[in-house]
Each structure stands twice: as C-alpha cells, then as structure tokens.
Design a protein around this motif. Sequence first.
Motif, mmCIF file in Angstrom:
data_model
loop_
_atom_site.group_PDB
_atom_site.id
_atom_site.type_symbol
_atom_site.label_atom_id
_atom_site.label_comp_id
_atom_site.label_asym_id
_atom_site.label_seq_id
_atom_site.Cartn_x
_atom_site.Cartn_y
_atom_site.Cartn_z
ATOM 1 N N VAL A 284 -8.927 -9.384 -10.741
ATOM 2 C CA VAL A 284 -9.540 -10.597 -10.181
ATOM 3 C C VAL A 284 -8.545 -11.393 -9.348
ATOM 4 N N GLY A 285 -9.084 -12.207 -8.447
ATOM 5 C CA GLY A 285 -8.256 -13.132 -7.668
ATOM 6 C C GLY A 285 -8.079 -12.697 -6.226
ATOM 7 N N GLY A 286 -7.523 -13.603 -5.419
ATOM 8 C CA GLY A 286 -7.284 -13.308 -4.008
ATOM 9 C C GLY A 286 -7.071 -14.593 -3.250
ATOM 10 N N PRO A 287 -6.522 -14.510 -2.029
ATOM 11 C CA PRO A 287 -6.182 -15.710 -1.271
ATOM 12 C C PRO A 287 -7.378 -16.606 -0.979
ATOM 13 N N LYS A 288 -8.575 -15.996 -0.935
ATOM 14 C CA LYS A 288 -9.783 -16.772 -0.639
ATOM 15 C C LYS A 288 -9.956 -17.947 -1.604
ATOM 16 N N TRP A 289 -9.469 -17.799 -2.846
ATOM 17 C CA TRP A 289 -9.691 -18.844 -3.859
ATOM 18 C C TRP A 289 -8.418 -19.631 -4.164
ATOM 19 N N ASN A 290 -7.411 -19.533 -3.250
ATOM 20 C CA ASN A 290 -6.136 -20.214 -3.490
ATOM 21 C C ASN A 290 -6.253 -21.726 -3.567
ATOM 22 N N SER A 291 -7.224 -22.279 -2.848
ATOM 23 C CA SER A 291 -7.316 -23.744 -2.827
ATOM 24 C C SER A 291 -8.225 -24.289 -3.926
ATOM 25 N N SER B 283 -5.371 -7.507 -7.677
ATOM 26 C CA SER B 283 -6.566 -7.165 -6.900
ATOM 27 C C SER B 283 -6.243 -6.684 -5.482
ATOM 28 N N ALA B 284 -4.973 -6.698 -5.106
ATOM 29 C CA ALA B 284 -4.501 -6.172 -3.815
ATOM 30 C C ALA B 284 -5.464 -6.419 -2.660
ATOM 31 N N PRO B 285 -5.783 -7.696 -2.362
ATOM 32 C CA PRO B 285 -6.801 -7.989 -1.341
ATOM 33 C C PRO B 285 -6.461 -7.417 0.033
ATOM 34 N N ILE C 175 -5.509 -4.487 0.819
ATOM 35 C CA ILE C 175 -6.000 -3.117 1.047
ATOM 36 C C ILE C 175 -7.432 -2.912 0.547
ATOM 37 N N ALA C 176 -8.075 -4.003 0.137
ATOM 38 C CA ALA C 176 -9.430 -3.875 -0.424
ATOM 39 C C ALA C 176 -10.406 -3.284 0.588
ATOM 40 N N GLY C 177 -11.257 -2.388 0.112
ATOM 41 C CA GLY C 177 -12.323 -1.831 0.931
ATOM 42 C C GLY C 177 -11.853 -0.813 1.941
ATOM 43 N N LYS C 178 -10.573 -0.427 1.893
ATOM 44 C CA LYS C 178 -10.041 0.523 2.886
ATOM 45 C C LYS C 178 -9.851 1.910 2.291
ATOM 46 N N ASP C 179 -10.261 2.103 1.060
ATOM 47 C CA ASP C 179 -10.105 3.386 0.380
ATOM 48 C C ASP C 179 -8.635 3.796 0.269
ATOM 49 N N LEU C 180 -7.751 2.805 0.137
ATOM 50 C CA LEU C 180 -6.308 3.084 0.053
ATOM 51 C C LEU C 180 -5.749 2.897 -1.352
ATOM 52 N N SER C 181 -6.565 2.345 -2.251
ATOM 53 C CA SER C 181 -6.025 1.978 -3.567
ATOM 54 C C SER C 181 -5.918 3.194 -4.482
ATOM 55 N N ASN C 182 -5.206 3.000 -5.574
ATOM 56 C CA ASN C 182 -5.025 4.060 -6.561
ATOM 57 C C ASN C 182 -5.888 3.742 -7.788
ATOM 58 N N PRO C 183 -6.919 4.545 -8.048
ATOM 59 C CA PRO C 183 -7.797 4.232 -9.188
ATOM 60 C C PRO C 183 -7.227 4.705 -10.522
ATOM 61 N N THR C 184 -6.046 5.358 -10.503
ATOM 62 C CA THR C 184 -5.557 6.025 -11.718
ATOM 63 C C THR C 184 -5.280 5.052 -12.864
#
Length: 362
Positions: A74-81, A282-284, A286-295
Amino acid sequence: MEKKIAVIRGDGIGPEIVGEAIGVLDAVAELYGHKFTYDEVDMGGCAIDKWGDPLPQEMLDKCLQSDSVLLGAVGGPKWNSVPGDKRPEKGLLRLRAGMGVYSNNRPAKIWPQLADASPLRPEIVEKGIDFIIVRELIGGIYFGDRKTVEENGEQKAIDTLTYTESEIRRIGRIGFETARKRNKRLCSVEKSNVLDSSRLWKKVMHELAAEYPDVELSDMLVDNCAMQIVKDPAQFDVIVTENMFGDILSDEASMITGSIGMIPSSSLGDSSCGLYEPIHGSAPDIAGKDLSNPTGTILAAAMMLRYSFDMAAEADCIENAVSAVLDEGYRTADIIGSQAAGFKKTGCREMGALIRAHLTKG
Ligand code: IPM
Ligand code: MG
C-alpha cells in the motif's frame, strides 16, 4: 480443505503481484484438491479514494472473518499530502493491530542462484546468509501517542515509545521458539545504553532465557547490529527486536540477499489467522508496467499455506517451483544483477506463469 483468504491488492504494483500469487494458489489448490475462496478487501490509497478511509471497519471485519490475509503493498506519492492519521500506511497499522499480529517474521536467506545479486563481497556471501528477524509489530513508537504542538513560537512534534513487560515477553517467546526450531542462537537487539524501553527489553529477555536453556541468548546494540549485518551476516540465526528497529534492520537484511523483491513475511498473533505479505513496498514508479517481481508475494502465499493452513507439502511445492525457475535462468529486472547477458529477462506476468508451470506435486 476449504479456506477463505482475504485479499488486499492495495496500491502501485500490489494488484499485479497479488494477481500472480492468486494464480499460483489456484494451481496448488487444483493439484492438491483444496478450495481457496477470496474475499476482496480495500486498504491503503485505493480505500482512501473509494471510501475516504484507508481501512474502513467493514474491511477490517472481512479480514477478521477470514482464515488468513494476503496483502500486496500500500501507499504511493499520490497520498503524500493526506494527514498522518489518514495515510495509506495507517490502514496497514490498523490492520496489524486489529488482527493482533504482534509477531512479524522476516527471513533473510540468500538463494544460491542469486548470490551474484548481493551487494556484499563474495567471500562474505560464501559464509552463508540465512537468518530470521522476529520483529515486534503492534507496539513501540509506531503505536504510542503522538502529537504536534506549538511551543515558544515553533512547532514541536512528540512521538512516544512504550513497551510493557507482557508485550516484550510474548514476542521474546516467539524469538526463543523460533531459535529452538533452527540453530538455537537468539540475538536480542536493543538500545539499552540509551533507552529505558530497551533496558526493560533486555531484562525480560534474560528472564525468559531461564526457560530456554537449550537456546544461546546474546545481546547486541542496534547500531552495532546494523554494522554486523553487512560485516558478518553468517553470525546470525534469529534476531528478535522491537518494532522500529525491526523495520529498519529487515530492509537492510533483505538488501544483502540480493533482492527485496524475493522476500516474504508472516505476521501472527495468538490465532492461526495470519497476515502474509512481501516485505517490499508498492513501487509506484514501475506500477502497471509488468516490471515487478511477484516472487515475494508468491512466497508469502507459500508461508500462509505452511504456517496458517498446515499445508507443508503445498508450501514446499511452491518454493521448489521458484527455485526451479531461477535454476533455468529466468530473472525479473530486480534480480538480474550485473551479468544480465546470461539470463532470460521476464516480466511480472511471465514470472508468475513460469512458477505455475513448474509446480509439481512432491
Ligand atoms: C514495513 C513497512 C511499514 C512499516 C510501513 C509501510 C508502515 O515499511 O512493513 O516494513 O514501517 O512497518
Ligand atoms: Mg519497512
């Protein structure tokens, strides 16, 4: 067996990694004749957007009514404020406290196939990296009173760090029990040269030691521990420590194993209903780019099978599949290391599919 799993996809790469973990769980259910059902839970930034609250009570209730909870991130810069008590992370803290999961188990183990990806020198890695951090999860400075006040014309922020003997004793026992099942060495990490809460921590650990004569207890100051983890990680078997020290040391420990993307964690209290998640965020970016590691999430699902559902063979089946995929040279971007040329680069979806394809009933 039939099990109901509460699923928190969360923010950033959360949905994609959890999707792959569910694919693996379904394949395991099929192989072993189990039925897993999933109850979707909104938590974190997505819950703030939808409900104005990072963990509405009815979402927490769903988790409490499940057999266990699988969480992405969870989390990301969108909710920083967003103000502190409404941030996505607050949802996670409320979930941990609501479930009463005081014991967070974070393994730092190097996969032999990934030794090259460790930033440590080969002669240090060769001595072996295989230890567990048992982190107290629902006490300490994370949960103490906090406020910001105006004083002498400036702002003053106050966070409080408290521990009671009983809080220390219950996590201490988990540390001793964990060590007892491994190499019987427990290192209690604190800051007793400065903090009262650490002096109490140390006292309780030594009282408990009398009940575990087969476990060798040592003490280490947290700053020294941070240094020892990179200097000589082979010395550790089980580390037990308070909430914030465990947060920091477990990131450090994961890094020396080569990839934070590979490491799962379990959080348990006094019931079998646990919370299972990868230790990364949550590595925002690279989100949605199919670059993350699901392991890490897939291995967290394996831990759920092992520790909450008593399905050791099924957990082994997942861990063996991960090992086989690494043996064949498949690597997501985070674990490809400096020798990229020798490996087959995969994305999140392909990694999940490969692990599913390598599941074989032992
Ligand atoms: C972790 C994370 C969390 C923590 C954050 C997201 C609140 O860093 O699980 O280690 O600090 O516990
Ligand atoms: Mg952390």
